[in-house]
Design an enzyme around this catalytic site. Structure first.
Site, PDB file in Angstrom:
ATOM      1  N   CYS A  79      90.646  24.690  75.505  1.00 17.28           N
ATOM      2  CA  CYS A  79      89.819  25.813  75.044  1.00 17.28           C
ATOM      3  C   CYS A  79      88.892  26.276  76.174  1.00 17.28           C
ATOM      4  CB  CYS A  79      89.060  25.420  73.771  1.00 17.28           C
ATOM      5  SG  CYS A  79      88.383  26.837  72.862  1.00 17.28           S
ATOM      6  N   HIS A 183      93.736  23.707  70.458  1.00 11.23           N
ATOM      7  CA  HIS A 183      93.118  22.384  70.412  1.00 11.23           C
ATOM      8  C   HIS A 183      94.158  21.328  70.028  1.00 11.23           C
ATOM      9  CE1 HIS A 183      88.780  23.417  70.681  1.00 11.23           C
ATOM     10  NE2 HIS A 183      89.214  24.591  70.271  1.00 11.23           N
ATOM     11  N   GLU A 185      93.728  18.186  69.805  1.00 10.74           N
ATOM     12  CA  GLU A 185      93.076  17.172  68.957  1.00 10.74           C
ATOM     13  C   GLU A 185      92.953  17.612  67.507  1.00 10.74           C
ATOM     14  OE1 GLU A 185      89.629  19.788  70.178  1.00 10.74           O
ATOM     15  OE2 GLU A 185      91.552  19.167  71.016  1.00 10.74           O
TER      16      GLU A 185
END
Length: 206
Positions: A79, A183, A185
């Site tokens: 990001c 993202h 994660e």
């Protein structure tokens, strides 16, 4: 040693936990000395471009990060960690970035008639193979949260694109550097697979 740069912003613990889940340990740090000795670097990011750059400079990490990337140390930018690789951003006025890549970061146009920030699951259309997408099906979905996106000048960097009113470059890679607007994660199994691939790359280079 794989490190996650802690510059006072970003979803750091979730990235660390994701790596642990796939078998890799990563150290959270804001120490210039530790980052300089790292065999792999992850820079996750949320927040404003300019604030991130100021924090990196205040902590003495700005020049070390540039040096590490230029030494071809494996780097994963997530990001904002993707956006700061470019020369400048228009977020809250003109702000200079790391300048690793030529190009700038711009806001989604207001006339798209779409909600900004771009938030949720969206497809990443792969344009060329790269090490982080090994074992990940082509045109898979990942999770996004952002209002700005980079426009690289070098077309060779283009690795994956995503559509949100317009087509934007959602990930790039060069050598041991990979950066993505989405993202990993937050992207469940496929995101964990990407983190695993990066951890594996770092372990081979160590």
């Amino acid at each position: 040693m794989l490190v996650i740069i802690d510059y006072g912003m970003g979803n750091l613990r979730s990235v660390q936990k994701g790596l642990e889940q796939v078998g890799f340990n990563a150290r959270l740090t804001n120490s210039p000395e530790i980052v300089r000795d790292a065999t792999g670097i992850i820079l996750p990011g949320v927040g404003a471009f300019g604030d991130c750059i100021k924090s990196l400079k205040k902590l003495g990490l700005f020049s070390i990060l540039r040096e590490s990337i230029n030494r071809n140390i494996p780097y994963l930018g997530i990001c904002l960690g993707y956006q700061i690789l470019f020369e400048e951003s228009e977020e809250f006025g003109k702000n200079s970035g790391l300048g690793i890549f030529r190009g700038k970061v711009v806001r989604f146009p207001k006339d798209l008639g779409l909600k900004i920030p771009h938030m949720g699951w969206n497809r990443v259309c792969m344009k060329k193979d790269n090490f982080l997408f090994q074992g990940i099906p082509k045109d898979s979905y990942f999770y996004f949260v952002h209002s700005y996106y980079p426009i690289p000048e070098d077309k060779k960097l283009e690795t994956g694109t995503t559509e949100y009113g317009i087509e934007f470059k959602s990930c790039v890679f060069r050598g041991n550097l990979f950066a993505c607007q989405f993202h990993p994660e937050k992207s469940q199994d496929l995101g964990l697979k990407l983190l695993y691939n990066f951890g594996k790359l770092v372990s081979r280079k160590s």
